[in-house]
Design a protein around this motif. Structure first.
Motif, PDB file in Angstrom:
ATOM      1  N   UNK A 162       0.803  -1.241   0.115  1.00  0.00           N
ATOM      2  CA  UNK A 162      -0.054   0.028   0.209  1.00  0.00           C
ATOM      3  C   UNK A 162       0.847   1.432   0.114  1.00  0.00           C
ATOM      4  N   UNK A 163       2.000   1.332  -0.184  1.00  0.00           N
ATOM      5  CA  UNK A 163       2.942   2.586  -0.333  1.00  0.00           C
ATOM      6  C   UNK A 163       2.557   3.373  -1.182  1.00  0.00           C
ATOM      7  N   UNK A 164       2.988   4.631  -1.105  1.00  0.00           N
ATOM      8  CA  UNK A 164       2.499   5.801  -2.070  1.00  0.00           C
ATOM      9  C   UNK A 164       1.251   6.431  -1.842  1.00  0.00           C
ATOM     10  N   UNK A 165       0.923   6.751  -0.649  1.00  0.00           N
ATOM     11  CA  UNK A 165      -0.499   7.459  -0.274  1.00  0.00           C
ATOM     12  C   UNK A 165      -0.150   8.954   0.006  1.00  0.00           C
ATOM     13  N   UNK A 166       0.482   9.576  -1.111  1.00  0.00           N
ATOM     14  CA  UNK A 166       0.923  10.910  -0.708  1.00  0.00           C
ATOM     15  C   UNK A 166      -0.130  11.965  -0.741  1.00  0.00           C
ATOM     16  N   UNK A 168      -2.237  11.544   1.321  1.00  0.00           N
ATOM     17  CA  UNK A 168      -2.622  11.708   2.779  1.00  0.00           C
ATOM     18  C   UNK A 168      -1.292  12.266   3.591  1.00  0.00           C
ATOM     19  N   UNK A 169      -0.464  12.807   3.022  1.00  0.00           N
ATOM     20  CA  UNK A 169       0.545  13.400   3.822  1.00  0.00           C
ATOM     21  C   UNK A 169      -0.249  14.941   4.294  1.00  0.00           C
ATOM     22  N   UNK A 170       0.206  15.197   5.615  1.00  0.00           N
ATOM     23  CA  UNK A 170      -0.410  16.451   6.188  1.00  0.00           C
ATOM     24  C   UNK A 170       0.197  17.757   5.644  1.00  0.00           C
ATOM     25  N   UNK A 173      -1.141  21.745   8.939  1.00  0.00           N
ATOM     26  CA  UNK A 173      -1.090  21.251  10.428  1.00  0.00           C
ATOM     27  C   UNK A 173      -2.113  21.799  11.201  1.00  0.00           C
ATOM     28  N   UNK A 181     -10.576  10.293   5.101  1.00  0.00           N
ATOM     29  CA  UNK A 181      -9.813   9.151   5.607  1.00  0.00           C
ATOM     30  C   UNK A 181      -9.920   9.468   6.925  1.00  0.00           C
ATOM     31  N   UNK A 183      -8.589  11.871   8.700  1.00  0.00           N
ATOM     32  CA  UNK A 183      -7.318  12.511   9.334  1.00  0.00           C
ATOM     33  C   UNK A 183      -7.725  14.084   8.852  1.00  0.00           C
ATOM     34  N   UNK A 249       4.763  20.462  -0.805  1.00  0.00           N
ATOM     35  CA  UNK A 249       4.718  19.028  -0.524  1.00  0.00           C
ATOM     36  C   UNK A 249       5.738  18.225  -1.343  1.00  0.00           C
TER      37      UNK A 249
ATOM     38  N   UNK B 252       3.988  10.749   7.866  1.00  0.00           N
ATOM     39  CA  UNK B 252       4.244  11.261   6.493  1.00  0.00           C
ATOM     40  C   UNK B 252       5.139  10.382   5.911  1.00  0.00           C
ATOM     41  N   UNK B 255       3.452   7.068   4.866  1.00  0.00           N
ATOM     42  CA  UNK B 255       2.338   7.291   3.472  1.00  0.00           C
ATOM     43  C   UNK B 255       3.460   7.008   2.360  1.00  0.00           C
ATOM     44  N   UNK B 256       4.745   7.429   2.369  1.00  0.00           N
ATOM     45  CA  UNK B 256       5.486   7.268   1.271  1.00  0.00           C
ATOM     46  C   UNK B 256       5.786   5.873   0.754  1.00  0.00           C
ATOM     47  N   UNK B 257       6.410   5.253   1.935  1.00  0.00           N
ATOM     48  CA  UNK B 257       7.067   3.858   1.534  1.00  0.00           C
ATOM     49  C   UNK B 257       6.444   2.801   2.382  1.00  0.00           C
ATOM     50  N   UNK B 258       5.519   2.855   3.369  1.00  0.00           N
ATOM     51  CA  UNK B 258       4.835   1.892   3.926  1.00  0.00           C
ATOM     52  C   UNK B 258       5.814   0.913   4.399  1.00  0.00           C
ATOM     53  N   UNK B 291      -2.732   1.938   8.657  1.00  0.00           N
ATOM     54  CA  UNK B 291      -1.311   1.874   9.134  1.00  0.00           C
ATOM     55  C   UNK B 291      -1.454   1.955  10.569  1.00  0.00           C
TER      56      UNK B 291
END
Lengths: 319, 319
Positions: A162-166, A168-170, A173, A181, A183, A249, B252, B255-258, B291
Motif C-alpha cells: 500500500x505504499x505511495x499514499x501521498x 494523505x501526507x499532512x 497542520x 480518511x 485525518x 509538499x 508522512x 505514507x511514502x514507503x509503507x 497503518x
C-alpha cells in the motif's frame, strides 16, 4: 518487435474501461461496462470477462494476449486483492481476490493488479512523459490526490502493498480540513478537484471580493478554471494557493527519494498554466539547496481517454 | 561460513574510526585517527591507509579482506565522492573522489561509500534491529537528523545519489526555526540534540516555569534528559514536544514507503523512555487508518561504540 498484446482494465466506481494494447502503446480496441450495477463480485467478473473476450476478438489478437493488467482503487499488487474499496458497490468491507477471480474466468490468463495511481506511473514510464526515467513520482490530481512512486525503475509497494499514499501526507497542520480518511489537513483536501472547490466556497464566504464564482450555486474545479481564464482575480488566487500547497509538499517528497521528475496527471492537471508557476516557486523555495531548480515538474503526455487503460495494461508486460 | 572480512570506516568531522569486521558483525580490531588536522585530502588518505593496514594486521586477516565500506557526510554512493562537506576540513566546496583515492592507496582494494545515515541503515539490516526486514526507515538523531531508507532490501539513493534527507522535510510551516541548510522549519531544527537545546532556550525565555535547567549557562540535550529523569516538568514537556514532532513526521514517511518499522539511532535516541510515548501517539494519530498501530518504532540494538564502524563495514559485503 514484440508480437504479443496485453489487456488493460481501469476499474472505476461507475464504469470499468477495457482495452487491448500493443507494445507501442496503441489501444487497438476498447469498451466500457458499468461497475456500479453489481452488488456482488461474481456477476461483475462474469460480464467483465465477456467484455475482455469481446475486445480481444475485435482487435483480432485471439491467442496472442500475454496477460491482463488492472488498475483499481485499493488494489494490492502483492496479493491481487481489492481491499475495503468503499467506492465500489461490490467492495465495501470485503477483501476481494480480484486477480484470481478474473484469471479463472479468463481460462488462466495471468492478471496483475495495482491501485490506479501506481498503474498510471507504470503507464507514464512505459509509454508517456516518464519514458527513460528510473526515478520519478507520479501524482494524480483528480477527485482525490493519488501517487505512484518509482525508484530504480520499480514501483514502490512497501511492506504491505500500500505504499505511495501521498494524498494523505499532512499539508496543513493547524486547523487542517477534515479528510474522508478521518485525518485532518491531508494534501488531497486542498490540492484535488474537490479541494479547489472547497477553497472557492471557503474564500467566497470569508471575503467580499467580487468574483464570477459568486453567481454559481455549485462550484466545480472546472468553474474555477474557467473563471481564472477569464481573469477573475479570486480564481487566480485559488490556483496560486493550490499550486503553492502542492509545490511545498513536492519539496518534502524530493527529500525522500530524490526523483528526476514529478509527473502530473488528472483533471486538475489541465490547469497547468495557473498551477505550474506557484508550484515550481514553492517547490524550489522549500527544497534543500542541492535540488533547487533541478527537479522537473512534467505533465502527462498520454491521451486522457486512453491513459487509464494504458496505465493498467503496462503492468501486464511484466507478467 | 564466510571466511572473508571487511573494513568499516566512519569519517566524522573530528575523528575517523576504522575497524575490521567479520561476517557475524564482530569488530576484531579498531583504531581512530584525527580527521580535522588535515587541510588537504592527500595526507589524510595516506594516514588513513596506514591505519587500515595496521588494523588488518592486528586482526590477523592479511589477504582476507574483501573490501572497505565508508560512511561519510555527503558521501555519494553512485560516484564514490564526498561532495561539499562543509564540516570536513578537507571538504569545503570540493568534490573529493574519496573511494578512488582510498582504493589506490590500498593497492586496488574495492571501496564503497555512502552517507553516515545510509551506512547506519545497512548496518541495522545486516547486524542490528532491522535484521530480516526489507522495508524500513532509519532515522539518526544526533547533532542533526539523518535518514536511510530501505525499500525491498535496498537503500534508496535516488537519481543523483542523495535521496533520504528526511531531516530536512518541513516539520513546522509557520515561523519555523532557521536551519543550517538555509531553509526554515526543518525537522532537524526541532528533533535533533541541537533542536532539543533550542527548544529549552526558547521555552525558558518564553515562560517563568521553574526548572532545574534555569541555572545552567549552556544547555545540552543531555542536560534536558537528566532534568526529565529527575522529574523536571519543563524538561518532560520538551521531550513530549520533540516526540510529537517526530511522530507526526513519521506518519508522512509511512505514507511514502509503507515501512515495516522506523529504526532510531543516535545520542538523542537514548531518551527513549520520554520520546517513545508521544512519538507513537502522534504517529498513529496522523497516519492513514490502514497503518494505525501497525508500524513499529524500534531502537538500534548495536553497541554505540561499534555502530558507526559496523554500518560502514556492512556496505563492503556487497562489493
Amino acid at each position: 518487435m514484440d508480437s504479443t498484446f496485453v489487456v488493460g482494465i481501469d476499474v472505476g466506481g461507475q464504469t470499468s474501461k477495457i482495452g487491448v494494447v500493443d507494445a507501442e502503446g496503441t489501444v487497438l480496441a476498447q469498451t466500457v461496462i458499468r461497475t456500479d450495477t453489481y452488488k456482488d463480485i461474481g456477476p461483475y467478473i462474469s460480464e467483465l470477462a465477456d467484455a475482455v473476450n469481446q475486445v480481444i476478438r475485435e482487435a483480432g489478437v485471439e491467442g496472442k494476449v500475454r496477460g491482463i493488467g488492472v488498475g483499481a482503487p485499493n488494489g494490492n499488487y502483492y496479493t491481487g486483492t481489492i481491499e475495503k474499496a468503499v467506492n465500489l458497490t461490490w467492495g465495501g468491507d470485503a477483501v476481494v481476490p480480484f486477480s484470481k477471480l478474473l484469471s479463472e474466468a479468463m481460462g488462466g490468463l495471468p492478471v496483475a493488479l495495482t491501485n490506479d495511481a501506481n498503474a498510471a506511473a507504470v503507464g507514464e514510464m512505459k509509454y508517456g512523459a516518464a519514458r527513460g526515467m528510473k526515478n520519478f513520482i507520479m501524482i494524480t490530481l483528480g477527485t482525490g490526490v493519488g501517487s505512484g512512486i518509482v525508484i530504480n525503475g520499480d514501483v514502490v509497494y512497501g511492506h504491505d502493498g500500500f505504499a505511495g499514499e501521498l494524498g494523505h501526507v499532512t499539508a496543513v497542520r493547524e486547523n487542517g480540513r477534515p479528510c474522508n480518511c478521518g485525518k485532518k489537513g491531508c494534501l488531497e483536501t486542498y490540492a484535488s478537484a474537490t479541494g479547489v472547490s472547497r477553497t472557492a466556497y471557503e474564500w467566497l464566504e470569508k471575503s467580499d471580493e467580487p468574483s464570477v464564482l459568486r453567481g454559481l450555486e455549485k462550484i466545480a474545479s472546472k468553474d474555477v478554471y474557467d473563471a481564472a481564464r477569464s481573469g477573475d482575480s479570486l480564481a487566480l488566487k485559488i490556483f496560486d494557493f493550490t499550486g503553492e500547497i502542492l509545490g511545498r509538499s513536492f519539496a518534502d517528497f524530493i527529500a525522500f527519494s530524490s526523483p528526476e521528475a514529478i509527473v502530473l496527471f488528472g483533471g486538475l492537471a489541465r490547469a497547468k498554466e495557473f498551477l505550474l508557476p506557484p508550484m515550481e516557486n514553492a517547490m524550489n523555495e522549500n527544497v534543500l539547496p542541492l535540488w533547487r531548480n533541478k527537479v522537473k515538474i512534467v505533465f502527462s503526455q498520454l491521451k486522457e481517454s486512453d491513459a487509464a487503460i494504458l496505465g493498467a495494461s503496462a503492468l501486464a508486460w511484466e507478467l
